[in-house]
Each structure stands twice: as C-alpha cells, then as structure tokens.
Design a protein around this motif. Structure first.
Motif, mmCIF file in Angstrom:
data_model
loop_
_atom_site.group_PDB
_atom_site.id
_atom_site.type_symbol
_atom_site.label_atom_id
_atom_site.label_comp_id
_atom_site.label_asym_id
_atom_site.label_seq_id
_atom_site.Cartn_x
_atom_site.Cartn_y
_atom_site.Cartn_z
ATOM 1 N N ALA A 1 1.145 43.478 15.587
ATOM 2 C CA ALA A 1 1.466 42.854 13.796
ATOM 3 C C ALA A 1 2.101 41.893 13.623
ATOM 4 O O ALA A 1 2.396 41.258 13.230
ATOM 5 N N MET A 2 2.873 42.537 14.255
ATOM 6 C CA MET A 2 4.674 41.384 14.137
ATOM 7 C C MET A 2 4.120 40.394 14.988
ATOM 8 O O MET A 2 4.567 39.103 14.230
ATOM 9 N N MET A 3 4.167 40.577 16.298
ATOM 10 C CA MET A 3 3.921 39.400 17.126
ATOM 11 C C MET A 3 2.984 38.510 16.176
ATOM 12 O O MET A 3 2.885 37.252 17.039
ATOM 13 N N GLY A 4 1.595 38.695 16.148
ATOM 14 C CA GLY A 4 0.886 37.865 15.111
ATOM 15 C C GLY A 4 0.963 36.931 14.035
ATOM 16 O O GLY A 4 0.919 35.882 13.984
ATOM 17 N N GLN A 5 1.852 37.931 13.016
ATOM 18 C CA GLN A 5 2.666 36.962 12.302
ATOM 19 C C GLN A 5 3.211 36.141 12.614
ATOM 20 O O GLN A 5 2.911 34.332 11.707
ATOM 21 N N VAL A 6 4.342 36.267 13.881
ATOM 22 C CA VAL A 6 4.807 35.452 14.271
ATOM 23 C C VAL A 6 4.067 34.299 14.673
ATOM 24 O O VAL A 6 4.044 32.640 14.578
ATOM 25 N N MET A 7 3.117 34.564 15.748
ATOM 26 C CA MET A 7 2.200 33.763 15.875
ATOM 27 C C MET A 7 1.953 32.799 15.365
ATOM 28 O O MET A 7 1.632 31.678 15.542
ATOM 29 N N GLY A 8 1.280 33.434 14.100
ATOM 30 C CA GLY A 8 0.816 32.650 13.227
ATOM 31 C C GLY A 8 1.559 31.612 12.339
ATOM 32 O O GLY A 8 0.920 30.596 12.150
ATOM 33 N N TYR A 9 2.322 32.128 12.125
ATOM 34 C CA TYR A 9 3.973 31.039 11.340
ATOM 35 C C TYR A 9 3.844 30.215 12.241
ATOM 36 O O TYR A 9 3.553 28.769 11.607
ATOM 37 N N MET A 10 3.968 30.354 13.887
ATOM 38 C CA MET A 10 4.437 28.833 14.202
ATOM 39 C C MET A 10 3.050 28.434 14.289
ATOM 40 O O MET A 10 3.413 27.058 14.787
ATOM 41 N N GLN A 11 2.133 28.989 15.126
ATOM 42 C CA GLN A 11 1.052 27.986 14.544
ATOM 43 C C GLN A 11 0.626 27.048 13.192
ATOM 44 O O GLN A 11 -0.257 26.009 13.370
ATOM 45 N N SER A 12 0.830 27.298 12.150
ATOM 46 C CA SER A 12 0.604 26.395 11.401
ATOM 47 C C SER A 12 1.859 26.081 10.756
ATOM 48 O O SER A 12 1.270 24.809 10.291
ATOM 49 N N ASN A 13 2.628 25.642 11.613
ATOM 50 C CA ASN A 13 3.910 24.651 11.837
ATOM 51 C C ASN A 13 4.051 24.088 13.036
ATOM 52 O O ASN A 13 5.162 23.281 13.106
ATOM 53 N N ASN A 14 2.874 24.145 13.618
ATOM 54 C CA ASN A 14 2.662 23.129 15.214
ATOM 55 C C ASN A 14 4.258 23.892 16.055
ATOM 56 O O ASN A 14 4.524 22.763 16.221
#
Length: 351
Positions: A219-232
């Motif tokens: 879940a933590m990795m998913g949160q980090v990856m989600g933030y990165m994808q949202s901000n390109n």
C-alpha cells in the motif's frame, strides 16, 4: 438333435440381446475434476504446459514406476506430443491441439488396446480463484466408448468414470504439492562489499510491527507511485525499503518505502509523500532469489558474513532493501530478486 437346436437358438438369442444391450447403452462420457491451488495461474500453467513436467505430478507414475515414456521433439505448445508404454497402464499417446496460455489447453489422447485404438479429448482450464493469487484448475476428459469398450468395461470391478475421477483427483493433488514446493524455493548469496550511488527518491514513512512490514509495504509503494504518476515524476530505479529505526526489544520498526527519482521534488506542506536524498555508501550486498518471507534468513546470513570477516556496521547509514523484480510481472515468488544492503565502514573509515 432338437435339444442342440434349441440350445443353439438360446445362445443366438442371448448374443443378439447382449449386442443390442451394449449397442444401445450410452457410451458418452465427460469426466472433470477441479481443485483450487494457492498460486497464480501462470505458475500452475507452467507446470502443465510441458509434457516433461507431467512426470513430477502424474498419478500414473505411482501405478507403474517402470513406465516407458518417449517425448517428441516438441513437448509444449500446439503440436507437442509424447507417448508411453506400460505393462500396467497400457500403451498410448497424447498431443496438444490448442493452447491459450495461462487459461486453457486442449489435447487428444489415444489408448492402444487389444480391442483397437480409443481416442478421447482432454481439456484444462485455469481460472481465477475466489481469493487473490489463487487458481481454480479443471482437468477433464470426454469422449465416446466404442462397442467393444462398453463390453470390456462392463466386466471390470469399478466403472470407467469413477476410476478416471479418482486418478484426476490424485493428479491435481500432486500438482498442488509440486507447485507449492516450487514456490518455496530460494537462494541466498552474499556478494561482498558494493558501492551504492544513493540519490534522490520519493517516499513515505510508517511505524509498524516487524511482522506487518510485508502487509503494509504494498500500500505504501502504491501511494508513492500514485503520487509520482499524478505529478508526472519518472522513476529512475527500483523501489526500495529504508529501515530508519529498529527496536528489536519491542519488535517494531520505522521504515520508509521509496522510489528513486532524478531530482529533488518540492512537495506541498502536509503531503504524506515527500522527497529525500540518500548519500552514496559502501555496503555489504546480499542477494535473495525467492519469496519475501525468506528475507530474515538473508539478513541472518549477511550478519554471519560480517562477523566472520570483521566488518564494522556504519554508525549512521541505514540498511535498505531494493526490490529488483515486480511481483505483478513475476508471478512465481521463487523468482523474486531482492538486494539487501547493510552499510559498513570501509577500512579507511574504520580506523
């Protein structure tokens, strides 16, 4: 003479009646058995797609250990085949006719009997189970018994469908055991001192019981990856876990789930995902090939190596794990690759 004549007619009537009985008896069959295996479909399919792996779980091996198996040049995929000879199981052959990888497989099986050759259709289905990462496996065979087959089976102790069901049940049970053992395999290698270049990364941090690390990491990795994808924000390396503080007495740990990036990123105030920087470091590198549940064993082997070779742990640098493989792309845990870095003082620093 009249008695012989009547006896002849009685026998003839009996034979005609028997022929009519067996000829009209339904000889069609479709026997299938299903078992849910606690493994992804690809892992299960990989143990079925190649005829050479069937000897690891095939139930007939227990019936005749002297069975002679001959493999064709092609043993997996459409057109693959093999044949066998057995004093117990009889002779026969099988050919794969249709394949949808990880989903379905169809085959033709031929039994060579004194009554002639008998051909049937064998089919496999690999479906997603009710629980995540489980597979509902169906193994079946269907066909039509010939007239002589029906006569022959009528004089056997058990009926054909019951015997086939029992064999398929045992085969699926054997397959389950083989898959479970395969997924448990692991290798640990201590690679020696390595230089890690460090760099910027995006991360979040949490405190947890040591036994809960695996459950929280995804879940933590998913949160980090989600933030990165949202901000390109592009990742420039493999995900990793950084252990900030370990309380062995209480069995707790404060750790970060991070993903390398090229530059420092300024995040909004209050963001749970922030940017950090890891200094380049010398570390004892240990590589684990296998499931994450073997990570403690890898650390134990690394600690043993450090003691045997007089290595001094770095007083401030934190140990970390790099997850080289993505479980979403590598279904078998036996093929996961994790690199463990335990920072140490090089000889010049230790003086």
């Amino acid at each position: 003479m009249k008695i012989l004549k009547y006896l002849f007619f009685l026998i003839l009537i009996f034979l005609i009646g028997g022929a009519i009985y067996f000829a009209t008896k339904d000889g069609s069959y479709d026997v299938a058995r299903t078992k849910t295996i606690n493994a992804p479909a690809e892992v299960v399919y990989n143990n079925v797609k190649d005829f050479k792996t069937w000897q690891n779980w095939g139930p007939w091996m227990a019936e005749d250990e002297n069975i002679e198996i001959n493999y064709a040049e092609k043993t997996q995929g459409e057109g693959a085949s093999y044949s066998w000879k057995s004093d117990v199981m009889g002779d026969g052959s099988m050919k794969t006719t249709r394949v949808i990888p990880n989903k379905e497989m169809e085959q033709k099986i031929v039994f060579n009997t004194p009554l002639g050759d008998s051909e049937s259709d064998v089919y496999w289905k690999f479906e997603e189970g009710e629980e995540p990462s489980t597979t509902k496996v169906t193994w079946g065979m269907k066909g039509e018994l010939s007239f002589m087959d029906k006569v022959f089976m009528s004089f056997q102790e058990g009926d054909f469908e019951t015997s086939l069901s029992s064999m398929y049940d045992q085969g699926l049970e054997n397959l389950d055991q083989v898959v479970m053992e395969e997924m448990k395999k692991f290798e640990i290698s201590v690679d020696g001192i390595a230089q890690h270049g460090g760099g910027y990364y995006m991360y979040n941090t949490i405190s947890a019981k040591m036994g809960d690390i695996g459950a929280k990491m995804g879940a933590m990795m998913g949160q980090v990856m989600g933030y990165m994808q949202s901000n390109n924000i592009a990742m420039t390396g493999k995900p990793f876990a950084l252990y900030n503080q370990i309380d062995e007495a209480n069995g707790t740990v404060i750790f970060s789930a991070g993903i390398p990036v090229r530059d420092r990123v300024i995040t909004p105030e209050g963001s749970t995902v922030v940017s950090g920087y890891m200094e380049p470091v010398s570390a004892l590198k240990t590589t684990l090939k296998g499931g994450y549940d073997n990570i403690p064993a890898a650390y134990a082997k690394a600690q043993e190596y450090m003691q045997q070779n007089g290595l001094t742990p770095h007083p401030t640098a934190k140990m970390f794990e790099v997850y080289v493989t993505d479980p979403n792309e590598v279904p078998n845990p036996a093929n996961y690759v994790t690199e463990i870095y335990m920072p140490v003082l090089v000889p010049e620093e230790a003086q």
